[in-house]
Scaffold this active site. Structure first.
Site, mmCIF file in Angstrom:
data_model
loop_
_atom_site.group_PDB
_atom_site.id
_atom_site.type_symbol
_atom_site.label_atom_id
_atom_site.label_comp_id
_atom_site.label_asym_id
_atom_site.label_seq_id
_atom_site.Cartn_x
_atom_site.Cartn_y
_atom_site.Cartn_z
ATOM 1 N N CYS A 108 46.108 57.207 75.884
ATOM 2 C CA CYS A 108 45.866 58.478 75.394
ATOM 3 C C CYS A 108 44.622 59.158 76.288
ATOM 4 C CB CYS A 108 45.559 58.791 74.020
ATOM 5 S SG CYS A 108 45.234 60.391 73.548
ATOM 6 N N CYS A 119 40.177 74.374 68.516
ATOM 7 C CA CYS A 119 40.914 74.457 67.447
ATOM 8 C C CYS A 119 40.432 74.058 66.180
ATOM 9 C CB CYS A 119 42.214 73.534 67.570
ATOM 10 S SG CYS A 119 43.319 73.773 69.158
ATOM 11 N N GLU A 163 42.067 70.328 77.439
ATOM 12 C CA GLU A 163 43.361 71.224 77.515
ATOM 13 C C GLU A 163 43.855 70.808 78.869
ATOM 14 O OE1 GLU A 163 46.412 72.886 77.955
ATOM 15 O OE2 GLU A 163 45.894 73.018 75.929
#
Length: 347
Positions: A108, A119, A163
């Site tokens: 990851c 968020c 992002e």
């Protein structure tokens, strides 16, 4: 005048680019293939390690940057998931997670230092945003995990800090390098986004064979704005329209990530709303039970509620699976990444 090696690390460059570089150094072209092999297959961290190069030339390249990071800290969870804090050349820290199973080793990776999306349920956004990562800094994360596990990496997911679609140029460059240089198939690479206006179609135009995942996390615009502040500028209907266009351009389905938060977005009515949005869509839904963080008060739903939500979607013929995150005890699970240390460390 600065040389190419001072402005552009060697990692992330293709065999043809490396061949051009060695020739500018007065070396024969075949040294390019040797350099490529030592960077991507043998994991060289400095040019002095490349023993097939002439010793005198290696000595002249002592200050040349390959572009590798250093492991600042490593935490190991009981399920053998490892979370790495990596120190970049400028001293900044990013996180990378290695997730092993018997058949796979998944990495990851982070695409930014921090994250600007903020968020509400995610630890990464609580620390703010510093900068985008360069392609070589993304590729380096995969090589670092591969080296530490002493196993070939089979899958890479862009689900770490940041992002990806706000750093699209470097992310696409990293995808191509991971595919062509490291040797990982594009269909074993996943790019995940909360959704950035116009950027989904930009990604589609690259015609990559990657898995494209959208972090939806809500079944209506009001709830999505509550959980993801940036959603105010990108209505749910517009996001879904862009996802349909992505399917049309690429011929690839979209995966929707949906973190289940007890009493917030896990109700039967939420499942019904989501089913209506995705009716007839070439998609797959990954339900992710919430992973707790100190900065938020959300709770993980009961197994009964998770199962009920899943069954409602499946009854509407929507492909659905439940993904329980690995690395929970090392704060390495989905939504938990932050530049902090944890127990059970390995250095």
């Amino acid at each position: 005048m600065p040389t190419q090696t001072e402005t552009l690390p060697l990692l992330g460059q293709s065999v043809s680019e490396l061949t051009d570089w060695v020739q500018t150094q007065g070396q024969p072209s075949y040294r390019g293939k040797q350099l490529h092999q030592w960077l991507y297959q043998k994991g060289a961290r400095s040019l002095s390690e490349i023993t097939v190069f002439p010793k005198q030339w290696r000595e002249t390249l002592a200050e040349t940057s390959i572009g590798r990071s250093a492991i600042h800290h490593c935490s190991i969870a009981p399920d053998e998931t490892r979370k790495y804090l990596l120190r970049l050349a400028d001293g900044l820290i990013i996180e990378t997670v290695g997730i092993p199973t018997k058949k796979r080793l998944t990495v990851c990776v982070s695409s930014q230092v921090g994250c600007p999306m903020n968020c509400d349920f995610c630890a990464t956004g609580k620390g703010g945003f510093t900068r985008n990562l360069q392609a070589h800094e993304i590729v380096d994360q995969v090589l670092t995990v591969q080296e530490d596990f002493q196993r070939r990496v089979s899958n890479v997911v862009f689900m770490g800090m940041g992002e990806p679609l706000l750093n699209l140029e470097q992310v696409v460059a990293a995808v191509r390098s991971l595919n062509q240089d490291v040797g990982i198939g594009q269909r074993s690479l996943t790019i995940s986004t909360v959704g950035i206006p116009k950027q989904i179609q930009q990604l589609a135009q690259h015609h990559l064979q990657i898995t494209f995942a959208v972090s939806l996390h809500a079944s209506n615009q009001r709830l999505r704005h509550q959980l993801i502040p940036s959603a105010n500028h990108y209505p749910l209907t517009a996001l879904l329209d862009d996802c349909r266009e992505y399917v049309k351009i690429t011929g690839r389905r979209v995966t929707f990530e949906y973190i289940l938060l007890a009493g917030v977005n896990d109700l039967p009515e939420n499942a019904q709303q989501l089913a209506q949005h995705l009716k007839g869509f070439q998609s797959h839904v990954n339900l992710i039970p919430y992973n707790p963080i100190n900065e938020a008060d959300y709770q993980r739903p009961s197994k009964q509620n998770i199962q009920q939500f899943s069954e409602i979607l499946q009854n509407h013929n929507i492909a659905t699976s439940v993904r329980y995150s690995r690395g929970l005890e090392a704060n390495a699970a989905c939504g938990q990444l932050r530049a902090s240390q944890a127990v059970n460390s390995k250095q």
